[in-house]
Design an enzyme around this catalytic site. Structure first.
Site, PDB file in Angstrom:
ATOM      1  N   ASP A 105       0.854  -1.187   0.000  1.00 41.47           N
ATOM      2  CA  ASP A 105       0.000   0.000   0.000  1.00 41.47           C
ATOM      3  C   ASP A 105       0.891   1.240   0.000  1.00 41.47           C
ATOM      4  O   ASP A 105       1.526   1.556   1.006  1.00 41.47           O
ATOM      5  CB  ASP A 105      -0.873  -0.051   1.271  1.00 41.47           C
ATOM      6  CG  ASP A 105      -2.092   0.837   1.169  1.00 41.47           C
ATOM      7  OD1 ASP A 105      -2.258   1.497   0.134  1.00 41.47           O
ATOM      8  OD2 ASP A 105      -2.885   0.859   2.135  1.00 41.47           O
ATOM      9  N   ASP A 106       0.979   1.925  -1.116  1.00 38.04           N
ATOM     10  CA  ASP A 106       1.891   3.070  -1.280  1.00 38.04           C
ATOM     11  C   ASP A 106       3.355   2.640  -1.197  1.00 38.04           C
ATOM     12  O   ASP A 106       4.217   3.431  -0.797  1.00 38.04           O
ATOM     13  CB  ASP A 106       1.659   4.156  -0.207  1.00 38.04           C
ATOM     14  CG  ASP A 106       0.290   4.797  -0.264  1.00 38.04           C
ATOM     15  OD1 ASP A 106      -0.459   4.533  -1.217  1.00 38.04           O
ATOM     16  OD2 ASP A 106      -0.021   5.574   0.662  1.00 38.04           O
ATOM     17  N   ARG A 164      -6.496  -0.256  -7.441  1.00 33.75           N
ATOM     18  CA  ARG A 164      -6.935  -1.624  -7.135  1.00 33.75           C
ATOM     19  C   ARG A 164      -8.049  -2.058  -8.087  1.00 33.75           C
ATOM     20  O   ARG A 164      -8.087  -3.199  -8.559  1.00 33.75           O
ATOM     21  CB  ARG A 164      -7.394  -1.720  -5.681  1.00 33.75           C
ATOM     22  CG  ARG A 164      -6.210  -1.712  -4.735  1.00 33.75           C
ATOM     23  CD  ARG A 164      -6.553  -1.257  -3.332  1.00 33.75           C
ATOM     24  NE  ARG A 164      -5.337  -0.733  -2.726  1.00 33.75           N
ATOM     25  CZ  ARG A 164      -4.539  -1.428  -1.899  1.00 33.75           C
ATOM     26  NH1 ARG A 164      -4.879  -2.626  -1.499  1.00 33.75           N
ATOM     27  NH2 ARG A 164      -3.422  -0.900  -1.464  1.00 33.75           N
ATOM     28  N   LYS A 186      -6.284  -5.157   2.861  1.00 32.89           N
ATOM     29  CA  LYS A 186      -7.011  -4.007   2.336  1.00 32.89           C
ATOM     30  C   LYS A 186      -7.745  -4.348   1.042  1.00 32.89           C
ATOM     31  O   LYS A 186      -7.166  -4.859   0.101  1.00 32.89           O
ATOM     32  CB  LYS A 186      -6.022  -2.878   2.072  1.00 32.89           C
ATOM     33  CG  LYS A 186      -6.678  -1.574   1.719  1.00 32.89           C
ATOM     34  CD  LYS A 186      -5.695  -0.448   1.920  1.00 32.89           C
ATOM     35  CE  LYS A 186      -6.285   0.880   1.514  1.00 32.89           C
ATOM     36  NZ  LYS A 186      -5.312   1.967   1.746  1.00 32.89           N
ATOM     37  N   HIS A 197     -10.841  -2.049  -0.268  1.00 29.85           N
ATOM     38  CA  HIS A 197     -10.945  -0.658  -0.706  1.00 29.85           C
ATOM     39  C   HIS A 197     -11.545  -0.484  -2.095  1.00 29.85           C
ATOM     40  O   HIS A 197     -11.239   0.489  -2.801  1.00 29.85           O
ATOM     41  CB  HIS A 197      -9.560   0.012  -0.626  1.00 29.85           C
ATOM     42  CG  HIS A 197      -9.632   1.463  -0.263  1.00 29.85           C
ATOM     43  ND1 HIS A 197      -8.568   2.315  -0.415  1.00 29.85           N
ATOM     44  CD2 HIS A 197     -10.628   2.218   0.244  1.00 29.85           C
ATOM     45  CE1 HIS A 197      -8.912   3.525  -0.021  1.00 29.85           C
ATOM     46  NE2 HIS A 197     -10.164   3.486   0.391  1.00 29.85           N
ATOM     47  N   HIS A 255       1.775   2.169   4.234  1.00 27.66           N
ATOM     48  CA  HIS A 255       0.927   3.367   4.140  1.00 27.66           C
ATOM     49  C   HIS A 255       1.192   4.279   5.343  1.00 27.66           C
ATOM     50  O   HIS A 255       1.532   3.798   6.407  1.00 27.66           O
ATOM     51  CB  HIS A 255      -0.537   2.912   4.128  1.00 27.66           C
ATOM     52  CG  HIS A 255      -1.507   3.960   3.680  1.00 27.66           C
ATOM     53  ND1 HIS A 255      -1.923   4.984   4.502  1.00 27.66           N
ATOM     54  CD2 HIS A 255      -2.159   4.132   2.502  1.00 27.66           C
ATOM     55  CE1 HIS A 255      -2.792   5.741   3.839  1.00 27.66           C
ATOM     56  NE2 HIS A 255      -2.950   5.252   2.623  1.00 27.66           N
ATOM     57  N   ASP A 269       0.185  -0.410  -5.237  1.00 33.25           N
ATOM     58  CA  ASP A 269      -0.919   0.252  -5.943  1.00 33.25           C
ATOM     59  C   ASP A 269      -0.533   1.564  -6.616  1.00 33.25           C
ATOM     60  O   ASP A 269      -1.001   1.880  -7.698  1.00 33.25           O
ATOM     61  CB  ASP A 269      -2.118   0.465  -4.995  1.00 33.25           C
ATOM     62  CG  ASP A 269      -1.750   1.205  -3.705  1.00 33.25           C
ATOM     63  OD1 ASP A 269      -0.545   1.417  -3.451  1.00 33.25           O
ATOM     64  OD2 ASP A 269      -2.671   1.565  -2.946  1.00 33.25           O
ATOM     65  N   ASN A 270       0.338   2.347  -5.952  1.00 37.96           N
ATOM     66  CA  ASN A 270       0.693   3.678  -6.488  1.00 37.96           C
ATOM     67  C   ASN A 270       1.988   4.138  -5.835  1.00 37.96           C
ATOM     68  O   ASN A 270       2.531   3.457  -4.969  1.00 37.96           O
ATOM     69  CB  ASN A 270      -0.444   4.684  -6.247  1.00 37.96           C
ATOM     70  CG  ASN A 270      -0.952   4.684  -4.819  1.00 37.96           C
ATOM     71  OD1 ASN A 270      -2.089   4.286  -4.558  1.00 37.96           O
ATOM     72  ND2 ASN A 270      -0.130   5.099  -3.874  1.00 37.96           N
ATOM     73  N   ARG A 304       2.489   9.595  -4.822  1.00 36.33           N
ATOM     74  CA  ARG A 304       1.058   9.282  -4.897  1.00 36.33           C
ATOM     75  C   ARG A 304       0.229  10.508  -5.285  1.00 36.33           C
ATOM     76  O   ARG A 304       0.510  11.602  -4.801  1.00 36.33           O
ATOM     77  CB  ARG A 304       0.586   8.765  -3.525  1.00 36.33           C
ATOM     78  CG  ARG A 304      -0.847   8.280  -3.519  1.00 36.33           C
ATOM     79  CD  ARG A 304      -1.284   7.875  -2.119  1.00 36.33           C
ATOM     80  NE  ARG A 304      -1.235   9.020  -1.236  1.00 36.33           N
ATOM     81  CZ  ARG A 304      -1.273   8.950   0.102  1.00 36.33           C
ATOM     82  NH1 ARG A 304      -1.346   7.785   0.705  1.00 36.33           N
ATOM     83  NH2 ARG A 304      -1.231  10.042   0.830  1.00 36.33           N
TER      84      ARG A 304
END
Ligand SMILES: *[C@@H]1O[C@H](CO)[C@@H](O)[C@H](O)[C@H]1NC(C)=O
Ligand SMILES: *[C@@H]1O[C@H](CO)[C@@H](O)[C@H](O)[C@H]1NC(C)=O
Ligand SMILES: *[C@@H]1O[C@H](CO)[C@@H](O)[C@H](O)[C@H]1NC(C)=O
Ligand SMILES: *[C@@H]1O[C@H](CO)[C@@H](O)[C@H](O)[C@H]1NC(C)=O
Length: 512
Positions: free
Chosen positions: A35-36, A78, A127, A129, A187, A279-280, A288
């Site tokens: 996540d990030d 996602r 996660k 989301h 994150h 994801d990013n 991000r």
């Protein structure tokens, strides 16, 4: 139900596919999604942040040096990963939770739904989301929807036990599986749990009042020793922020090892395709929510158990996270004509990456990836479209008149507060941009990444790059048209019956 001939054929096809997959029960997929997460990985040559377990995965597979997300925001990324469609096509324009409330369209088919139909046991731990529920349905769901997000996404002991349950059930049902492990690390959490540090790096560390994660040995770093990314200012506040991020990486890295051990214990080491990505971009300026490279570029490691698969090799292929959905379908033997909805597929993109795991494709100057960003938080309307080749990046900022929006999570971070403080009090800011440059961007940005990898020198409109720019613009428009981008004509025209009708507002949408 009136059984038309089409329905009957569809049902027959369905039964045939289901039986083949079930009969073999030898091919599984595990996606490990950070996540990030960025390039704070030994395998990507970060010399300070230690990630021995993720590095070890590279020994079993291929590490990609040119992998990009199609959107630099959590839920949209996602949704794109799980459907193979850009955010403007699947409807996930921004974050899913709370007041943001974005969802994909009801008529979208996602990877888990498709796989479940053909007899694969599907699961998600951590996660999720994304929504709506019917579009993203997993057989086994342990997510923030029915757990505390830090337990299910950062407590690697808890996550390990859930993975064990999932694998036991897949084995019991004698089905191949698809498991998405959505780590919440690395994150930020200064916005939700500032008491645990900017990256929740103290959660479960065993320090007083933080609880303990039995399987995690936290690793700590000196702030003055971190390998500072070029897009983060060189100050003590920012360096301490990066050091906290590194500690959180140690939890993610040890979590990856635990999940892989569960796969092995369940007897699936030799038949599981393992994919590690994020994801990013990282939650720092230009990362991000940005389409600059720190926002778009992703780590990607793929390990195939096939005997002829490449091991411990790097790939320079230009790939998009949109390629993951077709890759997984390909792995499960689902042919393209059976891929149902998502009508962008075809024309060679997105495409399965499995062939790259056997043989490096020839690089070409015409290789490109596309990106489409609209929101992050609901208040952060800043639509951008971009195309990136090996050499150039073209970004179209549709609402370039407004300041670039900052999300809550980055806003409260020590790094951003430090930029604000120094700018307000006119103290030196050792950063590669000014806050004003960061906020105000021109309509078009064109960078020669070979000469200017930091994306600082906008070449838009320069005669020397005219041919390159017009070719990229044409390709971007063709992609937007093909993927039915509602923003195709913005900001100078209105889209009406597949045509751009001029608004005469003085803004040319693509002609300059
Ligand atoms: C299943 O196994 C059979 C026999 O080995 C093979 O012909 C078939 O292609 C396999 N199917 C899948 C989906 O892997
Ligand atoms: C799916 O739904 C969206 C939103 O209602 C619509 O614009 C799109 O045309 C639909 N796609 C298909 C393939 O039916
Ligand atoms: C993490 O999960 C384990 C297993 O459920 C539990 O024993 C432990 O207390 C949890 N740690 C924290 C910090 O919540
Ligand atoms: C920024 O300034 C505020 C107000 O003076 C202060 O409380 C805060 O600690 C500063 N933050 C950083 C990262 O410098």
């Amino acid at each position: 139900m009136a059984g038309s001939p089409g329905t009957v054929i569809a049902i027959l096809l369905f039964v045939v596919i289901r039986d083949t997959v079930l009969a073999n029960n030898t091919r599984n997929v595990l996606i490990l999604l950070a996540d990030d997460g960025g390039f704070e990985l030994g395998a990507y040559l970060n010399k300070i942040c230690q990630t021995p377990n993720i590095d070890a995965l590279v020994k079993r597979g291929v590490i990609f040096n040119n992998a990009f997300t199609s959107v630099s925001s959590c839920s949209p990324s996602r949704a794109s990963l799980l459907t193979g469609t850009p955010s403007h096509q699947n409807g996930m324009y921004g974050l899913h939770h709370g007041v943001h409330h974005f969802n994909s369209f009801d008529n979208i088919t996602s990877l888990p739904n498709k796989l479940s139909e053909i007899g694969v046991y599907t699961g998600i731990i951590g996660k999720k989301h994304v929504g709506p529920r019917d579009v993203y349905r997993f057989d086994f769901e342990q997510t923030e929807e029915n757990n505390n997000v830090n337990q299910v996404g950062r407590n690697i002991t808890y996550m390990k036990l859930l993975a064990r349950d999932f694998l036991a059930e897949a084995n019991k049902q004698n089905k191949p599986f698809f498991l998405l492990v959505g780590f919440h690390d690395p994150h930020r959490c200064g916005h939700s749990h500032p008491e645990w540090g900017p990256f929740c790096e103290r959660f479960g560390s065993g320090e007083p009042g933080t609880g303990r994660i039995p399987d995690w040995t936290p690793w700590y770093y000196q702030w003055d020793e971190v390998q500072l990314p070029y897009h983060v200012q060189d100050t003590e506040a920012a360096r301490r922020d990066v050091a906290a991020q590194y500690t959180t990486m140690s939890r993610l890295d040890q979590g990856v090892a635990l999940i892989l051990k569960e796969i092995e214990a369940a007897g699936h080491n030799d038949n599981t395709l393992v994919i590690y990505t994020s994801d990013n971009g990282i939650p720092f300026p230009s990362g991000r929510t940005n389409l600059y490279d720190p926002g778009l570029r992703e780590p990607l490691i793929m390990s195939s158990p096939e005997p002829n698969a490449r091991k411990n090799e790097a790939s320079g292929a230009m790939v998009s996270l949109l390629d993951i959905a077709p890759t997984v379908l390909d792995w499960f033997g689902v042919k393209e004509e059976q891929e149902m909805s998502n009508d962008i597929w075809g024309e060679g993109e997105p495409r399965s990456l499995l062939p790259i795991l056997e043989k490096e494709p020839k690089p070409s100057e015409s290789d490109v990836v596309f990106a489409s960003q609209t929101h992050h938080e609901v208040t952060m309307y800043y639509p951008m479209r971009a195309v990136r080749s090996r050499r150039y990046k073209l970004i179209h900022n549709l609402n370039y008149g407004m300041p670039f929006p900052i999300d809550q999570d980055l806003y409260v971070s020590p790094t951003f507060q430090d930029i604000l403080n120094r700018t307000r009090s006119k103290q030196p800011l050792p950063w590669y941009k000014t806050l004003k440059q960061y906020y105000y961007r021109p309509q078009w940005e064109l960078y020669d990444l070979r000469a200017d990898p930091l994306e600082l020198k906008n070449l838009h409109g320069k005669p020397s790059v005219e041919a390159a720019e017009s070719s990229l613009r044409d390709r971007l428009r063709a992609w937007q048209r093909r993927s039915r981008d509602p923003w195709l004509c913005a900001p100078g025209a209105v889209l009406e019956r597949a045509e751009c009708r001029a608004l005469d507002n003085g803004l040319s949408h693509f002609l300059h």
